[in-house]
Design an enzyme around this catalytic site. Structure first.
Site, short mmCIF file in Angstrom:
data_model
loop_
_atom_site.label_atom_id
_atom_site.label_comp_id
_atom_site.label_asym_id
_atom_site.label_seq_id
_atom_site.Cartn_x
_atom_site.Cartn_y
_atom_site.Cartn_z
N ARG A 8 0.83 -1.21 0.00
CA ARG A 8 0.00 0.00 0.00
C ARG A 8 0.86 1.26 0.00
NH1 ARG A 8 -0.86 2.15 5.35
NH2 ARG A 8 0.20 0.91 6.92
N GLU A 55 -17.88 6.51 2.91
CA GLU A 55 -17.38 5.81 1.74
C GLU A 55 -18.39 5.75 0.59
OE1 GLU A 55 -17.04 4.79 4.83
OE2 GLU A 55 -14.86 4.76 5.14
N PHE A 80 -14.24 -1.35 3.49
CA PHE A 80 -15.24 -0.31 3.26
C PHE A 80 -15.53 -0.13 1.78
CE2 PHE A 80 -13.09 1.55 7.22
CZ PHE A 80 -13.91 0.82 8.06
N HIS A 106 -5.30 -2.48 3.42
CA HIS A 106 -5.51 -3.24 4.66
C HIS A 106 -6.37 -4.48 4.41
CE1 HIS A 106 -4.18 0.70 5.98
NE2 HIS A 106 -3.94 0.22 7.19
N ASP A 114 -6.28 -4.68 14.07
CA ASP A 114 -7.33 -3.67 14.01
C ASP A 114 -8.70 -4.23 14.37
OD1 ASP A 114 -5.46 -1.85 13.21
OD2 ASP A 114 -5.93 -1.98 11.08
N ARG A 164 -1.45 -4.28 4.41
CA ARG A 164 -1.08 -3.37 5.49
C ARG A 164 0.40 -3.40 5.82
NH1 ARG A 164 -2.90 -3.89 11.85
NH2 ARG A 164 -1.67 -2.14 12.59
#
Length: 317
Positions: A8, A55, A80, A106, A114, A164
């Site tokens: 990322r 989103e 999302f 992620h 998370d 991530r």
């Protein structure tokens, strides 16, 4: 020594570099730290649009900008992008075939720290089901940087799945070029079986192939960076030449890479197939490496599965 980066961050940093020379795209952000593109507006204030933690509006706004002729990148967590904004992706981006690249970060079990609800393990299944959508996933930072350049010139809906945590590079920059819809042979030890991998588990598959070679089991490893459209020719060739296939993905085995490969094999060249991934469960909280082990996605488990598949293949002869 080169810095080890998550895919990322490599993608986001490269896109920022490209933006300094190429003014032909804009970025839409949510109020999250995704891939470094949250800094885009500081350098290019007229080319960045922030929608906050909304989103559905993020995707709708990106679609509106694309409908006005812009090339648009939007960045948010994969969970999302694929679920909270699912209808907007389907109807506002894919249906009119707009020039929107969705960066889903992620992804997979790496977000164990998370919390379970943030683990996007269904996103590929969702995105590949939409007509007009292309789905890609780089395996390391080198591939992610090359993909950033390719994505700028891409036309149409595109979903890029990024990870991530930092991952060691398998590729070297001078020798790597991203090719849409083409599998890349990473290991070619022989014709006992083929491992087809997409994303950050590629290194574990390579290590498993090395372990198998010492046991006299000769495996091939293919990096299937483009999941849709799938390189069906490479899959069929692997089925015919090796007679057994293992798919490996940080995603549910339902609807992702494993399903895509199994569908192709069943239609064109039926051979034994083993799918390694998350088996009809939700994501979990915890250390990613421990989660990989629990789900049979670590190197030792991949090696054992390949050993069993090779024996199973031989029993059909």
């Amino acid at each position: 020594m080169a810095q080890v980066l998550a895919t990322r961050m490599a993608f986001g940093q490269e896109l920022l570099e490209i933006a300094r020379e190429n003014q032909n795209f804009v970025v839409c952000n949510a109020d999250t730290k995704t891939c470094g593109l949250e800094k885009f507006g500081k350098e290019f204030p007229e080319r960045e649009f922030s929608f906050g933690i909304a989103e559905q509006n993020l995707v709708a706004g990106a679609a509106g900008l694309a409908a006005c002729g812009n090339k648009v990148f939007l960045a948010t967590f994969a969970v999302f992008a694929s679920m909270r904004a699912c209808e907007q992706v389907r109807t506002f981006v894919c249906y009119p075939r707009l020039n929107v690249t969705i960066i889903g970060t992620h992804a997979g079990l790496q977000v164990g720290g998370d919390g379970a609800t943030h683990a996007a393990i269904e996103d590929i299944a969702i995105m590949r089901s939409f007509p007009n959508m292309t789905v890609v996933q780089p395996a390391d930072a080198v591939a992610a940087r090359a993909l950033a350049h390719a994505a700028v010139d891409f036309n149409g809906p595109l979903y890029i799945r990024l990870h991530r945590n930092p991952v060691a590079d398998l590729y070297s920059p001078p020798n790597y070029r991203f090719e849409w819809g083409k599998a890349r042979m990473v290991v070619d030890n022989g014709a006992d079986l083929t491992m087809i991998v997409s994303g950050i588990l590629l290194k574990k598959a390579v290590d498993a192939a090395d372990a198998l070679e010492k046991e006299g089991i000769h495996a091939r490893v293919l990096d299937m960076a483009t999941i849709k459209p799938l390189d069906e020719e490479a899959v069929i060739r692997s089925a015919r030449e090796t007679g057994a296939i293992i798919t490996i993905e940080d995603h549910t085995i339902l609807g992702g890479l494993g399903s895509a490969v199994a569908e192709t094999v069943a239609e064109h060249c039926p051979v034994p197939v083993r799918r390694i991934g998350i088996r009809d469960r939700f994501g979990e909280s915890g250390d990613p490496e421990l989660l990989y082990r629990a789900h049979g996605m670590d190197t030792a488990s991949i090696t054992a599965a390949a050993r069993e598949l090779a024996a199973r293949k031989n029993s059909y002869r």
